[in-house]
Enzyme design. Sequence first.
Site, PDB file in Angstrom:
ATOM      1  CE  LYS A 119      -3.841  -2.432   2.079  1.00  0.00           C
ATOM      2  NZ  LYS A 119      -4.408  -2.974   3.318  1.00  0.00           N
ATOM      3  CD  GLN A 163      -3.272  -4.763   6.387  1.00  0.00           C
ATOM      4  OE1 GLN A 163      -3.177  -3.769   5.697  1.00  0.00           O
ATOM      5  NE2 GLN A 163      -3.841  -5.872   5.957  1.00  0.00           N
ATOM      6  CG  ASP A 186     -10.315  -0.209   4.787  1.00  0.00           C
ATOM      7  OD1 ASP A 186     -10.008  -0.434   3.600  1.00  0.00           O
ATOM      8  OD2 ASP A 186      -9.680  -0.661   5.755  1.00  0.00           O
TER       9      ASP A 186
END
Lengths: 358, 358
Positions: A119, A163, A186
């Site tokens: 990422k 995460q 997200d």
Amino acid sequence: MTSLIWSDCSLSTTARLLPFDRMCTCDLRFRQSVSLHSCVKNYSPSFGTQRKHFSSTVTVAMATETHANVIDGKSIAKQIRDEITSEISRMKDAVSVVPGLAVILVGDRKDSATYVRNKKKACDAVGINSFEVNLPDDSTESEVVKSILNFNKDPSVHGILVQLPLPRHMNEENVLNAVSIEKDVDGFHPLNIGRLAMRGREPLFVPCTPKGCIELLHRYGVEIKGKRAVVIGRSNIVGMPAALLLQREDATVSIVHSRTKNPDEITRQADIIISAVGQPNMVRGSWLKPGAVIIDVGINPVEDTKSPRGYRLVGDVCYEEACKIAAAVTPVPGGVGPMTIAMLLSNTLIAAKRAHSL
Amino acid sequence: MTSLIWSDCSLSTTARLLPFDRMCTCDLRFRQSVSLHSCVKNYSPSFGTQRKHFSSTVTVAMATETHANVIDGKSIAKQIRDEITSEISRMKDAVSVVPGLAVILVGDRKDSATYVRNKKKACDAVGINSFEVNLPDDSTESEVVKSILNFNKDPSVHGILVQLPLPRHMNEENVLNAVSIEKDVDGFHPLNIGRLAMRGREPLFVPCTPKGCIELLHRYGVEIKGKRAVVIGRSNIVGMPAALLLQREDATVSIVHSRTKNPDEITRQADIIISAVGQPNMVRGSWLKPGAVIIDVGINPVEDTKSPRGYRLVGDVCYEEACKIAAAVTPVPGGVGPMTIAMLLSNTLIAAKRAHSL
């Protein structure tokens, strides 16, 4: 978990998933084993006004009875990243705003560390500033929340990503709920999911993987309105939001899951299939209506002695069989996978633009 | 809107809905004109541990090929109200807490005034304190929001309900979002809908009408898990949350809506049908699988010269035809209708118990 040598779809009833934890975000509760009108109105990627920056390098063959079009997620994702790079560059020049994404990693899982590294790399490549906090595995929930709250306050951070998975002693819901709704790139916050479910409401962010699935359909000119769509799997992060997105686009949606008694029969009615269950080659050719479009979210490692790594990746859908029946299908790897990070970058850009009313 | 004389299902393609605005909460966008395994495992109302106060007076005949069981919502709703009355009485005696429901009515619509009066009456009957604010039609949005905020702060008010529709100059979303999530007994807040959509999350409140539909299925011992369910209509307040509730109970759910090309064919696969579209007698016998269970949310007034009122109420489903094919069906009126207010009372009681950690 034991593992068997995997060769082809014919072994799907006995072959086992290798124990690669969380290599995909599918609904792993799915444990069941089970023909299409074409709904692809245009096999060329769309160049509509909304996607005017899209400069296709994808070559798409016309469907034949024996071979489906391959939906090239890798290529599309690259084009999206290029579009994002251009936009960030223009934004920086015009208003000196650079989008920022913060990633919080708790513990020392190798797979998680790899995802975070990827990422970061992807951010760097498009010009997004990335911020990272690594906390030890024995951190307390409140320490993680404290990091989140710091990023919530930081105006140079526009998106925050925790995460997953978190260590078991933490309550995932509590931690994720600490992320400010304006920075929830997200899109997992229930307020975002609620808005996604409701007509006339707009979520601030759409979860990355399902957003990537729909983007593939759009860019390949697949008509969604009025089509029968089946989503296989009902996870919070892929299956359910994918179904809600298809519904928002006026598809008639059915969700097939581990309690569905006849998933093959229902799936066979679908013009569009999104599968996200994490079961290698579960969806066989006999589940498909000729001409269907298949988006395969599954990324399942299966043992392969011929591979130097000892394994290879396969989707939920038996690709070889699907190629003979479907109008279009995403490969694994190179289908949905690259789209997830591209959509994360897209959401971070959206967050930055919104924060600065651009 | 013109209106035709309505007699029976055979006229359904030409008959028109009388212009009774908002007599039901269905998805009025549905404008299309379009056979069942039994999934009723037990026709006796359930007396499980969770419903130990339920004292049935409902007599339910076994299904025959020629006549479905009538799901008696009126009777079930009365029993629920009796249960609520008992619980409130015990709560008052034990901890001196009396649940309170505030209703805000804006404007002078007769139908809205009737609904508010009925809710007040229902509150009085079970021992819930009711509070009412009537604001003139030309109130500003901020005046309505101010009333809501006052009730948000008032500890004697546990539930707040804004009677819809609001005057056109107001933004419904802004007004509804002002209701504190802890007092949103209508369950319309996107945070509640989001939690309803997500596995492992619990909404604070479930919207009243869909909650009533599922309660009817539960109390009649209809098995939901693993069954095919079709929800017709996708409104925010009935169709969508009803689908989410069925999904939470492990049904395989499809949503049929105005853009669905073959609603009859899809509906014919369903073991359980919840219809909420506001189209009189749209769902014909030919749409039904023998043995299906039908929950008809539609309450559609149609002209009837034989009735002293000049009209009568019919559902979305052709009742006469359904009776010959289905295992069980809700009548209109007397099916879902009485359940909505019962569930509002139930949500208010839940809110009061939660506020006092009972």
